[in-house]
Design a protein around this motif. Structure first.
Motif, PDB file in Angstrom:
ATOM      1  N   TYR A 217       1.088  -1.347   0.008  1.00  0.00           N
ATOM      2  CA  TYR A 217       0.098  -0.173   0.105  1.00  0.00           C
ATOM      3  C   TYR A 217       1.079   1.504   0.121  1.00  0.00           C
ATOM      4  O   TYR A 217       1.855   1.452   1.136  1.00  0.00           O
ATOM      5  CB  TYR A 217      -1.097   0.132   1.226  1.00  0.00           C
ATOM      6  CG  TYR A 217      -1.435  -1.166   1.480  1.00  0.00           C
ATOM      7  CD1 TYR A 217      -3.132  -1.084   1.140  1.00  0.00           C
ATOM      8  CD2 TYR A 217      -1.542  -2.524   1.930  1.00  0.00           C
ATOM      9  CE1 TYR A 217      -3.951  -2.282   1.508  1.00  0.00           C
ATOM     10  CE2 TYR A 217      -2.409  -3.368   2.361  1.00  0.00           C
ATOM     11  CZ  TYR A 217      -3.458  -3.534   1.536  1.00  0.00           C
ATOM     12  OH  TYR A 217      -4.401  -4.102   1.749  1.00  0.00           O
ATOM     13  N   GLN A 251       1.164  -8.800   9.020  1.00  0.00           N
ATOM     14  CA  GLN A 251       0.976  -7.549   8.602  1.00  0.00           C
ATOM     15  C   GLN A 251       2.136  -6.284   9.496  1.00  0.00           C
ATOM     16  O   GLN A 251       2.767  -6.402  10.109  1.00  0.00           O
ATOM     17  CB  GLN A 251      -0.804  -6.624   9.094  1.00  0.00           C
ATOM     18  CG  GLN A 251      -0.990  -6.975  10.927  1.00  0.00           C
ATOM     19  CD  GLN A 251      -1.696  -6.001  11.393  1.00  0.00           C
ATOM     20  OE1 GLN A 251      -2.437  -4.938  10.320  1.00  0.00           O
ATOM     21  NE2 GLN A 251      -2.863  -6.436  12.231  1.00  0.00           N
ATOM     22  N   LEU A 257      -5.584  -1.846   9.223  1.00  0.00           N
ATOM     23  CA  LEU A 257      -6.549  -3.274   9.030  1.00  0.00           C
ATOM     24  C   LEU A 257      -8.004  -2.963  10.131  1.00  0.00           C
ATOM     25  O   LEU A 257      -7.800  -2.197  10.999  1.00  0.00           O
ATOM     26  CB  LEU A 257      -6.681  -4.726   9.671  1.00  0.00           C
ATOM     27  CG  LEU A 257      -7.104  -5.735   9.782  1.00  0.00           C
ATOM     28  CD1 LEU A 257      -7.374  -5.323   8.435  1.00  0.00           C
ATOM     29  CD2 LEU A 257      -6.373  -6.395   9.985  1.00  0.00           C
ATOM     30  N   VAL A 299      -9.168  -1.667   4.740  1.00  0.00           N
ATOM     31  CA  VAL A 299      -8.340  -1.328   5.036  1.00  0.00           C
ATOM     32  C   VAL A 299      -7.493   0.012   4.939  1.00  0.00           C
ATOM     33  O   VAL A 299      -7.451   0.432   3.454  1.00  0.00           O
ATOM     34  CB  VAL A 299      -6.251  -1.852   4.499  1.00  0.00           C
ATOM     35  CG1 VAL A 299      -5.138  -1.042   4.825  1.00  0.00           C
ATOM     36  CG2 VAL A 299      -6.246  -3.110   5.414  1.00  0.00           C
ATOM     37  N   ASN A 301      -4.966   3.446   4.521  1.00  0.00           N
ATOM     38  CA  ASN A 301      -3.576   3.497   4.868  1.00  0.00           C
ATOM     39  C   ASN A 301      -3.608   5.039   4.571  1.00  0.00           C
ATOM     40  O   ASN A 301      -3.684   6.201   3.762  1.00  0.00           O
ATOM     41  CB  ASN A 301      -1.899   2.744   3.950  1.00  0.00           C
ATOM     42  CG  ASN A 301      -1.287   2.967   4.076  1.00  0.00           C
ATOM     43  OD1 ASN A 301      -0.837   3.040   5.027  1.00  0.00           O
ATOM     44  ND2 ASN A 301      -0.528   3.426   2.746  1.00  0.00           N
ATOM     45  N   ARG A 307       3.207   0.546   3.321  1.00  0.00           N
ATOM     46  CA  ARG A 307       2.124  -0.532   4.735  1.00  0.00           C
ATOM     47  C   ARG A 307       2.999  -2.055   3.854  1.00  0.00           C
ATOM     48  O   ARG A 307       1.978  -1.636   1.791  1.00  0.00           O
ATOM     49  CB  ARG A 307       0.962  -0.286   4.893  1.00  0.00           C
ATOM     50  CG  ARG A 307       0.105  -1.192   6.064  1.00  0.00           C
ATOM     51  CD  ARG A 307      -1.343  -1.271   5.632  1.00  0.00           C
ATOM     52  NE  ARG A 307      -1.579  -2.058   6.986  1.00  0.00           N
ATOM     53  CZ  ARG A 307      -1.958  -3.279   6.502  1.00  0.00           C
ATOM     54  NH1 ARG A 307      -2.492  -3.581   5.300  1.00  0.00           N
ATOM     55  NH2 ARG A 307      -2.933  -4.051   7.617  1.00  0.00           N
TER      56      ARG A 307
END
Length: 359
Positions: A217, A251, A257, A299, A301, A307
């Motif tokens: 991300y 992660q 998340l 998700v 970001n 990420r």
């Protein structure tokens, strides 16, 4: 008093609306997202039954939980992460050499914004590299491998296109194998959690629909135009449920998340060092007659740095037709779902996802 809106999830059987609280995400309670210690997973039957009790409680609540002492070394995880970073740091031209549209069979590369997992939200601000199950790397099939999931040619096309990254294939293969090994242990715990014999699912995870996805991300500063100022930055990946039986997620420590609780509130599933996140998928919810929850998640970001996440999805052998489990039906709870093979269900969902409509 809390205010609510709705989100729409498209499924192979039509759109489904969910009520969602508009308040900012909150921290989950211990019961909503517990941390389960797997250090006793290889011990005696009583130890595994005790783990199954904890998994059952989590699966019937939010459908998300963390696991620690899962047996996958931190050294291997970090090696995989470095290889993934090296892949994504390449030029777009080099990454596109193994693009989905060339490789086929749901493996290879998808670029930033090329998918839209929820068509009521923005396009996904992520790029992915995906692996499919391959009998040639499964220790259960060391002799005369035959793959009922996909052709070897598409898989080899992807690896040949990344041969200039010498450690990419061996490291990601080892990481895949370790997660497959763990997933096969976990499916036995899920069998116990569903009041079934521990080996109930063993014969249908011999060539499973097991996919590994590696996600990047980009930070918001890397995005064009108004996105740099926080405008039009909706989701890293939109609101959705996962397809298969369950997901193992590594992660990084960036956060982002978010999980929809049983009370329709967004929960902030903050990363916990040394853990994996496990969540229930749609096929497990079908099998359990809705006892186990395939929970909506997304998700966001909202940071200027990248990420990274590495989910692994376990499904059953694609040709095996499954019906609602006998332990999940009775006179008051008839089957809610018709029998279907895991492969057919997966293909229905992926066709929607790969068309850019939904997953």
């Amino acid at each position: 008093m809390a205010s609510f809106t709705t989100i729409e999830l498209l499924t192979p059987t039509g759109p489904v609306s969910r009520r969602v609280c508009v308040a900012p995400p909150r921290k989950p309670t211990v019961d909503e997202m517990p941390v389960i210690d797997l250090s006793s997973i290889d011990q005696d039957a009583n130890a595994r039954k005790a783990l199954a009790v904890k998994i059952k409680a989590a699966a019937e609540n939010t459908g998300f939980f963390y696991v620690c002492n899962h047996g996958i070394s931190e050294e291997l995880i970090q090696s995989a992460l470095e290889e993934v970073k090296g892949f994504f740091n390449q030029s777009t031209e080099d990454k596109d050499r193994v693009g989905f549209h060339r490789a086929g069979k749901s493996c290879g590369y998808h670029g930033v914004g090329s998918t839209q997992i929820n068509n009521k939200e923005t396009r996904d601000k992520k790029e992915t590299f995906s692996m499919r199950y391959d009998t040639r790397i499964d220790p259960l099939h060391t002799e005369d491998p035959q793959d009922i999931n996909s052709s070897f040619s598409s898989i080899d096309y992807v690896w040949n296109g990344t041969s200039h990254l010498p450690n990419f294939r061996p490291v990601l293969t080892q990481f895949y194998q370790e997660r497959l090994k763990l997933a096969r242990k976990l499916i036995q715990l899920f069998a116990l959690a569903l009041d079934l014999p521990e080996d109930y699912f063993d014969s249908i995870v011999t060539q499973p629909g097991a996919d590994a996805v590696h996600l990047h991300y980009p930070g918001t500063e890397e995005m064009p135009g108004d996105a740099k100022n926080g405008k039009d930055v909706d989701v890293g990946i939109g609101s959705h449920t996962d397809i298969q039986c369950f997901t193992l997620l590594w992660q990084d420590m960036s956060g982002g998340l978010q999980v929809l609780s049983a009370a329709d509130e967004w929960l902030d599933a903050q990363p916990i060092e040394g853990t994996l996140v496990i969540n229930i998928g749609d096929f497990m919810q079908r099998l359990s007659n809705n006892k186990f929850k395939s929970t909506v998640h997304r998700v966001y970001n909202r940071q200027t740095t990248s990420r990274y996440a590495m989910p692994f999805f376990l499904g059953f052998n694609p040709d095996h037709v499954c019906e609602v489990l006998p332990t999940c039906v009775d006179a008051d709870h008839p089957p809610l779902y018709e029998p279907i093979s895991c492969g057919e269900w997966r293909d229905m969902r992926l066709k929607l996802a790969e068309s850019g409509k939904v997953a």
